[in-house]
Design a protein around this motif. Structure first.
Motif, short mmCIF file in Angstrom:
data_model
loop_
_atom_site.label_atom_id
_atom_site.label_comp_id
_atom_site.label_asym_id
_atom_site.label_seq_id
_atom_site.Cartn_x
_atom_site.Cartn_y
_atom_site.Cartn_z
N THR A 146 0.80 -1.23 0.00
CA THR A 146 0.00 0.00 0.00
C THR A 146 0.83 1.28 0.00
OG1 THR A 146 -0.19 -0.09 2.41
CG2 THR A 146 -1.99 -1.09 1.12
N ARG A 147 2.16 1.15 0.06
CA ARG A 147 3.01 2.34 0.00
C ARG A 147 4.15 2.10 -0.99
NH1 ARG A 147 4.80 4.88 5.41
NH2 ARG A 147 5.15 6.56 3.94
N LYS A 175 -5.29 -0.06 -2.54
CA LYS A 175 -4.76 1.23 -2.98
C LYS A 175 -4.48 1.35 -4.47
CE LYS A 175 -1.68 4.86 -1.74
NZ LYS A 175 -0.74 5.41 -0.80
N TYR A 176 -4.11 0.26 -5.13
CA TYR A 176 -3.69 0.31 -6.52
C TYR A 176 -4.56 -0.57 -7.42
CZ TYR A 176 0.42 2.33 -4.34
OH TYR A 176 1.27 3.11 -3.60
N SER A 177 -4.57 -0.21 -8.72
CA SER A 177 -5.24 -1.02 -9.73
C SER A 177 -4.47 -0.87 -11.04
CB SER A 177 -6.70 -0.58 -9.92
OG SER A 177 -6.75 0.72 -10.48
N TYR A 197 -2.69 2.62 -11.83
CA TYR A 197 -3.56 3.68 -11.31
C TYR A 197 -3.77 3.48 -9.82
CZ TYR A 197 -5.07 4.15 -16.21
OH TYR A 197 -5.11 4.32 -17.57
N ASP A 198 -4.39 4.48 -9.18
CA ASP A 198 -4.87 4.26 -7.83
C ASP A 198 -6.09 3.34 -7.95
OD1 ASP A 198 -6.76 6.08 -8.90
OD2 ASP A 198 -7.04 7.06 -6.97
N LYS A 199 -6.63 2.88 -6.81
CA LYS A 199 -7.70 1.89 -6.83
C LYS A 199 -8.93 2.37 -7.60
CE LYS A 199 -9.49 -2.05 -5.51
NZ LYS A 199 -8.90 -3.34 -5.83
N ARG A 215 -9.05 4.42 -9.99
CA ARG A 215 -8.63 4.82 -11.33
C ARG A 215 -8.84 6.31 -11.59
NH1 ARG A 215 -10.72 1.20 -15.99
NH2 ARG A 215 -10.71 -0.38 -14.40
N THR A 221 -6.23 8.49 -10.41
CA THR A 221 -4.86 8.99 -10.54
C THR A 221 -4.05 8.04 -11.39
OG1 THR A 221 -4.98 10.06 -8.38
CG2 THR A 221 -2.78 9.68 -9.28
N ILE A 275 -0.66 6.71 -12.25
CA ILE A 275 0.62 6.68 -11.55
C ILE A 275 1.77 6.43 -12.50
CG2 ILE A 275 1.94 5.49 -9.75
CD1 ILE A 275 -0.84 4.91 -8.42
N ARG A 311 0.46 11.76 -12.12
CA ARG A 311 1.58 11.81 -11.18
C ARG A 311 2.91 12.14 -11.86
NH1 ARG A 311 1.27 8.05 -6.69
NH2 ARG A 311 -0.45 8.77 -5.43
#
Length: 181
Positions: free
Chosen positions: A62-63, A85-87, A94-96, A98, A100, A102, A130
């Motif tokens: 998650t980080r 947190k992510y996808s 992307y973030d979860k 979608r 942001t 990344i 980002r």
């Protein structure tokens, strides 16, 4: 520093590892590495400039620090569907939700140099881009009206970018370092 690091091409972490530290394998030309399901955090630049083509992100991670997973040979990110947190969609991280973007890899999923990702249409769900989001093969980018923020140096490595389409009704906060090439 890892003595002889230029000859190291893979690393296998055992289950139980919870953190991979800042710059741990920075500039080590790894073609393959695993991220165990127990890893919760990866530090800044941990695998910066690796040469792996697929990055699999487990549910517990998650980080992820800035440029922790940046590499020029990536074709896709695969994210465990239980990751909070992510996808990933079409290999892009992307973030979860979608919202942001990344990181967009240089290559399309399942391919390498013969399938360079030169054109990207960002999904309409994305509101933020980002830092260091795009690679150096990108020539054409379309951003939807939903995009409201673009981080500094978001396009830092896009030396081949020729066409950028911004479909927005409001000005975006773009400054001199957004396109620092």
């Amino acid at each position: 520093d890892l003595c002889g690091y230029q000859f190291l091409n893979s690393v296998t972490f055992e289950e139980g590892v919870e953190k991979i530290g800042t710059s741990a394998f920075e500039r080590v030309p790894l073609k393959k590495f695993n991220i165990p399901s127990t890893v919760k955090e990866i530090g800044v630049n941990a695998f910066y400039n690796h040469q792996a083509s697929t990055i699999t992100i487990p549910a517990g991670l998650t980080r992820v620090g800035s440029d922790a997973l940046s590499g020029n040979m990536i074709s896709e990110y695969i994210v465990d569907e239980d990751n909070p947190k992510y996808s990933a969609y079409q290999g892009i991280l992307y973030d979860k939700a979608r919202r942001t973007l990344i990181h967009c890899p240089n290559y399309r999923p399942g391919f390498r140099e013969d399938k360079v990702r030169t054109s990207v249409g960002v999904p309409s769900s994305v509101t933020a881009i980002r830092t260091h989001s795009f690679g150096d093969n990108l020539e054409k980018l379309t951003l939807p009206p939903s995009v409201r923020s673009i981080d500094d140096e978001a396009f830092v490595n896009t030396n081949r970018l020729k066409e950028l389409y911004l479909y927005t009704m409001q000005p975006l906060p773009i400054n001199g370092t957004t396109f620092h090439m």
